[in-house]
Each structure stands twice: as structure tokens, then as C-alpha cells.
Scaffold this motif. Structure first.
Motif: not given
Length: 494
Positions: A13-30, A478-489
């Protein structure tokens, strides 16, 4: 259901939200190595579950647990989570956050125009609670996502109360009723300040009585107004309390950052105490330090906790409002604020400290709770009084445990002075959550009768992405420049 199984559910319950955030928001190599680390840490946690009290599941205990679950479902239903009944005004923004998470590609962002300049604002907030239901919403539609919010909240609250039973080593209903109805004595100062009108208005929000924004929210208030922070914070502070070693303490604490950022700060002093409390016995200082380090420097804490903590920090650091932190004394001056602070602390929690002191005076945790709840009103983060209201959540949960423990000891010891005193405090305090229930029931019934929309209004995306509490500058983060995916609408404003 065994306690070890419930621990596994709680860890998920406490780990799943971050796992979804990690896979949904971050570049694949992160995201890819991060997900491997997190899943591996989860399985290591499952293999090293602490030995805790196990209930004997006879028919009577099962019936009590079913009854407890139904009470929790009833409580969550009336909270407004999931848009099933009337929602308090804080849901205006929470609905907007959830709908932005469902409607936008991740990471959620929007191009907005401010004073003639167009820029892309990212959603930067403690969004963890919504990640599972937002995923459901993306897959099955908005209504299904809202429904799953209520399910997710009910599962979390059930886990919370199960571990309260584990701490008490008994399945019982009465501590749940106290959990729902415990509160500070808001009715007393509210009556003194506003007269009987405040109490005659059975839907009034009594916790606003200090008129300075200070508030120690009752458990029901937390669920009815800030469920996204409260439920994960309740569960995490109990999991930290129950740990028998330090192997995953840092990882558990770090999980609070994305779901309950301000309560995370409130967990910190208690986590330090929980980590140190087992090393106060015999042995040389050097030996104690060696054992402590071996117990704490683990893969779960260093890799898991480090990754979750660092990525969460880099994401949240971009929040515009969160960059404004200071000590406060309101405009009337420090002397006036000192009076307000004394009165506030006394009526909200001080009366309970006095009532339980006889049974808790040798408990170090009691004094840490007192000190922390005295400090909270003096710190301000952002534009509102959120720090006082939310950093206090872990301490209020632990204070509740001490109140229940004192009630039980005074009952068994026939200490009717302490028992009676606590009973009176709890009855007066219950007026606050009763008002919260009254408001939900009355507003739902009245709006349904008048054929009005019964839920909270959802603020527009323009308001959400330009309100300081909810956005960050993508160019400076820093997060949005280097870590986050770049598929911004690129949905530019007209």
C-alpha cells in the motif's frame, strides 16, 4: 487473515504509489532500475517481517472484524472520498488534482498564460495517494477512478485499525469509535468566542476557532478534508512504530514524502526515536554504534530509501509555495501570538496530556509528542497554516494510542478519576467530529432534495496550474529537466 499477510498488504500500500509515479513520470533509464530496486526491496521486506501479535480467528473475532470493517466503510463513505456524498471545500482542489492526473499525460503539466507570458507549469504536489486511482481512471474512466479512490481509502483505514489492534493485542470495537470521535476541546473556546451560535449551528466547522489558521485536526476532520495525506500518514507512523529493527525504517519514512509531505516532517523525530530506542541497554558505546550501523545500513534503507527519498525530494522541491518557510508570530505581535499559542495547545492537546500523565510519565514517547505539538504552531510553510495542521498528524495518532492505553489501564485498575476525566474530555471533544458528520448528512440531504449538484465544485485547470500550492516551474526544476519524461502536452491557452 494473518498479521504477516496484513503487513505485506500494508507495505504494498505504501510502496505502490511511488512505483506508479516512477514508471509513469520518469525517463525509462531512471524508471526501469528504480522499479527493480523497489520491487526487490519489497520482497526483502516480505522475507524479514517482524514477529507481531496474531489474533485467534474464532467466530466471535471474525464477527467483530466484519463489524469493524463495516464501520470503516461507513466512515469513508461519509468522508466524501470518491464523490459519493457531499464534499467539504478542500475537495474542490483535490478533485481538480485527481482529474488532471487522469486527463493529462504524465508528467501532468499545462501551458498557461500569466501576465501575457506563456509558460508550462507542472503539477507539483503530494500526489501519491491518487496514483493508483488515477491509473484506474486512465484505464476504466473517471467514474471508476473516483470509485477506486473510496476503495483505496477504505483499505488504508482498515490496515490502520488492524495494526492498532495488533499494538493493543486485542480485536475490539471501542477503540475504533474513539479513533473516529476523538478531538480537542474545540467546542469550549468556540462557545466562549462565538457564544452558543457556534454550537447551535450543528454543521459549523468548530476547529477554526483560533482565527489564526492554527488547527489540530480531529481524525474525522483529517479524513473528511485531507484524506490524501492522512490515511498514508496514519499507516506509515504505525508501521514505523511496529518495526523490531531498523532494516527498512528509512525506506518506510521516505514513502511518506510523495503521499504526505508535511506529515513526513512530523514523522521524523519519532522515527529517530524508534530507531534508537533498542540501543539503550547494556554494552559499550562502540559496540552499540557498530550494531546500530549494521542494523541500519541495509539495501532497503540505502538503495530503496535513498532512491525514493531523493527522487521525491527533487520532484517536490519545485513546488513554488513550499519554498517559503519561516517561523511565525501573527500580525498582532509575538506577545499576542504567545497567548493564542498557549490557549490553542491547552484546549487541543494539553488537557489530554494532563489526563494521561499519571500513566505515561515514564514513557519517552509521551514527551516527544508533547514537545513536537508545542513546536508545530510556530512554523509556517507556504501561504497557509498547513504545517501546523498536517505535521501534527503523526503525533496525534501516537497521542491517540496513549489515550487508549491509559483508558484501558485506568479501567482495569479502577482508577475512576482518570477514567472519568478522560471520558468527559472525549465526550466534549466528540462534538467536533459530530459536526463534521452533521454537515455531510445535512448538505447531502438538502442538495438532493433541491435537485442540486451535491459534490464539491472542481476548480478549473487554469486555477489549479497557477495556484502556488500546486505547480512548479519546469524550466527551473532539476527533476523536470533531467528526470521526468518529456511527453508534455502543448495545450497552449487561447
Amino acid at each position: 487473515m494473518r498479521t504477516k499477510n496484513m503487513l505485506g498488504i500494508a507495505y504494498l500500500y505504501v510502496l505502490l504509489p511511488f512505483l506508479i509515479f516512477l514508471l509513469g513520470w520518469c525517463k525509462w533509464y531512471v524508471a526501469a532500475p528504480g522499479a527493480v530496486i523497489l520491487i526487490y526491496c519489497f520482497f526483502r521486506m516480505i522475507k524479514n517481517l517482524p514477529e507481531l501479535w496474531e489474533p485467534v480467528w474464532n467466530p466471535g473475532e471474525r464477527e467483530k472484524m466484519v463489524f469493524i470493517f463495516l464501520i470503516i466503510v461507513f466512515w469513508v463513505y461519509f468522508s466524501g472520498v470518491g464523490k459519493l456524498v457531499f464534499q467539504n471545500t478542500d475537495h474542490d482542489w483535490r478533485n481538480a488534482i485527481f482529474e488532471a492526473l487522469v486527463n493529462h499525460s504524465w508528467p501532468a503539466a499545462k501551458a498557461v498564460q500569466v501576465e501575457g507570458t506563456v509558460s508550462v507549469h507542472a503539477l507539483v504536489y503530494y500526489i501519491g495517494f491518487w496514483m493508483p486511482s488515477a491509473l484506474v481512471g486512465k484505464l476504466l474512466g473517471m467514474d471508476a477512478g473516483y470509485c477506486f479512490q473510496a476503495v483505496w481509502a477504505a483499505v488504508g483505514v482498515f490496515c490502520v485499525y488492524y495494526f492498532i489492534c495488533v499494538i493493543r493485542k486485542e480485536i475490539a470495537v471501542w477503540p475504533l469509535l474513539i479513533f473516529i470521535f476523538i478531538s480537542g476541546l474545540d467546542a469550549v473556546p468556540a462557545y466562549v468566542i462565538g457564544g452558543g451560535e457556534n454550537l447551535r449551528n450543528i454543521t459549523a466547522h468548530l476547529e477554526w476557532w483560533p482565527n489564526t489558521g492554527l488547527q489540530y485536526s480531529a481524525m474525522t476532520t483529517q479524513l473528511f478534508w485531507v484524506f490524501n495525506q492522512a490515511v498514508p500518514a496514519w499507516l506509515l507512523i504505525l508501521l514505523l512504530y511496529l518495526q523490531k529493527n531498523n532494516r527498512q525504517m528509512v525506506l518506510l519514512l521516505s514513502c511518506a514524502m510523495l503521499t504526505s509531505t508535511i506529515p513526513f516532517v512530523g514523522m521524523f523525530p519519532f522515527t529517530v526515536y524508534f530507531m534508537l530506542r533498542r540501543f539503550g541497554g547494556k554494552g559499550s558505546p562502540g559496540e552499540k554504534v557498530r550494531i546500530f550501523l549494521e542494523d541500519t545500513i541495509t539495501l532497503e534503507n540505502v538503495l530503496g530509501g535513498g532512491m525514493v527519498g531523493i527522487l521525491s525530494f527533487l520532484y517536490l522541491k519545485g513546488n513554488i509555495s513550499g519554498q517559503n518557510t519561516r517561523m511565525i508570530a501573527e500580525a498582532d505581535g509575538p506577545k499576542a501570538y504567545l497567548f493564542i499559542w498557549i490557549t490553542f495547545v491547552l484546549f487541543e492537546v494539553g488537557v489530554y496530556w494532563i489526563a494521561i500523565y499519571k500513566y505515561q510519565k515514564k514513557n519517552v514517547l509521551f514527551y516527544i509528542i508533547c514537545i513536537w505539538l508545542c513546536i508545530c504552531p510556530w512554523i509556517k510553510v507556504g501561504s497557509g497554516p498547513d504545517f501546523c495542521m498536517r505535521a501534527s498528524i503523526p503525533a496525534l495518532m501516537l497521542l491517540y494510542l496513549l489515550v487508549v492505553e491509559t483508558l484501558e489501564k485506568s479501567w482495569k485498575g479502577k482508577d475512576y478519576l482518570v477514567l472519568g476525566g478522560l471520558a468527559v474530555l472525549l465526550m466534549i471533544g466528540s462534538i467536533t467530529p459530530i459536526h463534521e458528520f452533521n454537515r455531510t448528512i445535512a448538505e447531502t440531504a438538502n442538495r438532493a432534495h433541491d435537485h442540486k449538484y451535491i459534490f464539491a465544485a472542481t476548480v478549473s485547470e487554469e486555477e489549479l496550474f497557477t495556484a502556488n500550492n500546486f505547480w512548479g516551474d519546469m524550466e527551473k526544476s532539476f527533476f523536470f529537466r533531467y528526470i521526468a519524461k518529456q511527453n508534455i502536452e502543448k495545450n497552449l491557452p487561447e
